[in-house]
Design a protein around this motif. Sequence first.
Motif, mmCIF file in Angstrom:
data_model
loop_
_atom_site.group_PDB
_atom_site.id
_atom_site.type_symbol
_atom_site.label_atom_id
_atom_site.label_comp_id
_atom_site.label_asym_id
_atom_site.label_seq_id
_atom_site.Cartn_x
_atom_site.Cartn_y
_atom_site.Cartn_z
ATOM 1 N N ASP A 219 -8.894 41.896 -26.211
ATOM 2 C CA ASP A 219 -10.117 41.827 -25.392
ATOM 3 C C ASP A 219 -10.434 43.198 -24.794
ATOM 4 O OD1 ASP A 219 -10.827 39.124 -25.649
ATOM 5 O OD2 ASP A 219 -9.293 38.538 -24.201
ATOM 6 N N LEU A 220 -9.387 43.861 -24.311
ATOM 7 C CA LEU A 220 -9.608 45.164 -23.666
ATOM 8 C C LEU A 220 -10.033 46.204 -24.704
ATOM 9 C CD1 LEU A 220 -6.566 45.078 -21.206
ATOM 10 C CD2 LEU A 220 -8.996 44.825 -20.622
ATOM 11 N N LEU A 221 -9.410 46.176 -25.872
ATOM 12 C CA LEU A 221 -9.772 47.156 -26.912
ATOM 13 C C LEU A 221 -11.194 46.919 -27.402
ATOM 14 C CD1 LEU A 221 -6.409 47.202 -28.903
ATOM 15 C CD2 LEU A 221 -7.328 49.068 -27.487
ATOM 16 N N PHE A 222 -11.538 45.650 -27.589
ATOM 17 C CA PHE A 222 -12.909 45.336 -28.026
ATOM 18 C C PHE A 222 -13.922 45.786 -26.972
ATOM 19 C CE2 PHE A 222 -16.532 42.410 -27.660
ATOM 20 C CZ PHE A 222 -17.195 42.745 -28.834
ATOM 21 N N THR A 223 -13.602 45.524 -25.717
ATOM 22 C CA THR A 223 -14.523 45.877 -24.632
ATOM 23 C C THR A 223 -14.718 47.391 -24.579
ATOM 24 O OG1 THR A 223 -13.774 43.945 -23.414
ATOM 25 C CG2 THR A 223 -14.930 45.610 -22.146
ATOM 26 N N LYS A 224 -13.606 48.116 -24.721
ATOM 27 C CA LYS A 224 -13.696 49.583 -24.706
ATOM 28 C C LYS A 224 -14.590 50.071 -25.852
ATOM 29 C CE LYS A 224 -12.591 53.805 -23.560
ATOM 30 N NZ LYS A 224 -13.123 54.404 -22.338
ATOM 31 N N GLU A 225 -14.403 49.468 -27.008
ATOM 32 C CA GLU A 225 -15.168 49.896 -28.181
ATOM 33 C C GLU A 225 -16.661 49.558 -28.019
ATOM 34 O OE1 GLU A 225 -14.134 47.787 -31.845
ATOM 35 O OE2 GLU A 225 -16.212 48.210 -32.392
ATOM 36 N N LEU A 226 -16.957 48.381 -27.504
ATOM 37 C CA LEU A 226 -18.360 47.980 -27.326
ATOM 38 C C LEU A 226 -19.024 48.846 -26.255
ATOM 39 C CD1 LEU A 226 -20.573 45.797 -28.057
ATOM 40 C CD2 LEU A 226 -19.808 44.588 -25.990
ATOM 41 N N ASN A 227 -18.228 49.253 -25.269
ATOM 42 C CA ASN A 227 -18.722 50.080 -24.167
ATOM 43 C C ASN A 227 -19.959 49.461 -23.480
ATOM 44 O OD1 ASN A 227 -18.808 52.253 -22.438
ATOM 45 N ND2 ASN A 227 -20.014 53.543 -23.822
ATOM 46 N N PRO A 228 -19.773 48.242 -22.955
ATOM 47 C CA PRO A 228 -20.914 47.540 -22.343
ATOM 48 C C PRO A 228 -21.215 48.094 -20.949
ATOM 49 C CG PRO A 228 -18.926 46.282 -22.026
ATOM 50 C CD PRO A 228 -18.524 47.502 -22.811
ATOM 51 N N HIS A 229 -22.363 47.679 -20.392
ATOM 52 C CA HIS A 229 -22.702 48.073 -19.023
ATOM 53 C C HIS A 229 -22.020 47.165 -18.008
ATOM 54 C CE1 HIS A 229 -25.969 49.368 -21.685
ATOM 55 N NE2 HIS A 229 -26.057 50.407 -20.889
#
Length: 355
Positions: A219-229
């Motif tokens: 989850d953390l890696l995906f979130t970092k990659e997506l770089n959401p607001h």
Amino acid sequence: MNTASKKLIDTLAETHTLGRQALLELLQDTSAETAQYLFAKARNARHRVYGHDVYMRGLIEFTNFCKNDCYYCGIRRSNAQAQRYRLTPEQILECCDAGYELGFRTYVLQGGEDPYFTDERIATLVRRIKQRHPDCAVTLSIGEKSRESYALYRAAGADRYLLRHETANAAHYAKLHPPELSLENRKRCLRNLKALGYQVGCGFMVGSPYQTVECLAEDLLFTKELNPHMVGIGPFIPQHQTPFADKPAGTLEQTLFLLGVLRLLLPNVLLPATTALGTIHPQGRELGILAGANVVMPNLSPVSVRKKYMLYDNKICTGEEAAECRLCLARRMERIGYQLTVSRGDYLHSSSYSH
Ligand code: SAM
Ligand code: FES
């Protein structure tokens, strides 16, 4: 404290990134000492970008009809005991007007995936809100739609979109959802939303059934990659009319720890201390802010429907006192040295707080 964990947190605070193995290690040491060290670093990062301001969003839960059947969710279509409701456009606009008086400059329209609300109806609603309150941001949180639908809402004036990815592990996703829902489609929606110029929020439940630390690292890696607001996380809480009625809730400690890690991974991110966090602990939202969160989302829905949007059991802010949510939260924030602001609360790109 564990010196390996301290080193990992220092690296994360300096570089805003950690590999899978390092994240796994860190997530396995949630001792109180390590957590306090993490939270101090997370607060530092947050103060550099957002100072002691806490942004607020007025949440309008405008329909609890849903065509989906997520196993964890109290308003899933198979819950025959749910009392269904939808607000009329007039009721929604009244919520916005009342919210405006209370200082809200962002409205979050959230609901189940309700086919009654066609693209046209949503677009008209967004247009009417923006006409009445041009200085406000409108956030939609109405699930998975086609790129064309998202484009239509965007053209009508929608600024932001919240769509939690729920879990970035496909096998785990399949344990939380019926076969017609897929992680692949969820991710496609998030990428479309970003491409259309929305400020986008992803997120996940902490402690959802069958979740492992490996899932959380993903989850953390995906979130970092997506770089959401924005990133919306909160503990999973069982709802007694769902297939997960007997599953244990996520913990306060693990949710706070993940808030701290997320703040360091994405220092500028908008990170809410959610209602679910306030539900599992009386000071959950304050503790969330102290762990690095910078947003709260008081409920603006009419008090008469609040008990019907029961995603999980014992949800707070659903009683008669609920009209006072804003005042209550203002006091809670002041007690811990933070203040609610009257602003749209946009994502800040800068790294130095200057107002
Ligand atoms: N239909 C929209 C969607 O799917 O994104 C928005 C509404 S949905 C109810 C909003 C969020 O509630 C979900 O993304 C999920 O993470 C959270 N949620 C649902 N059931 C929950 C539960 N039992 N405990 C904690 N959070 C829950
Ligand atoms: Fe649709 Fe929860 S299953 S909102």
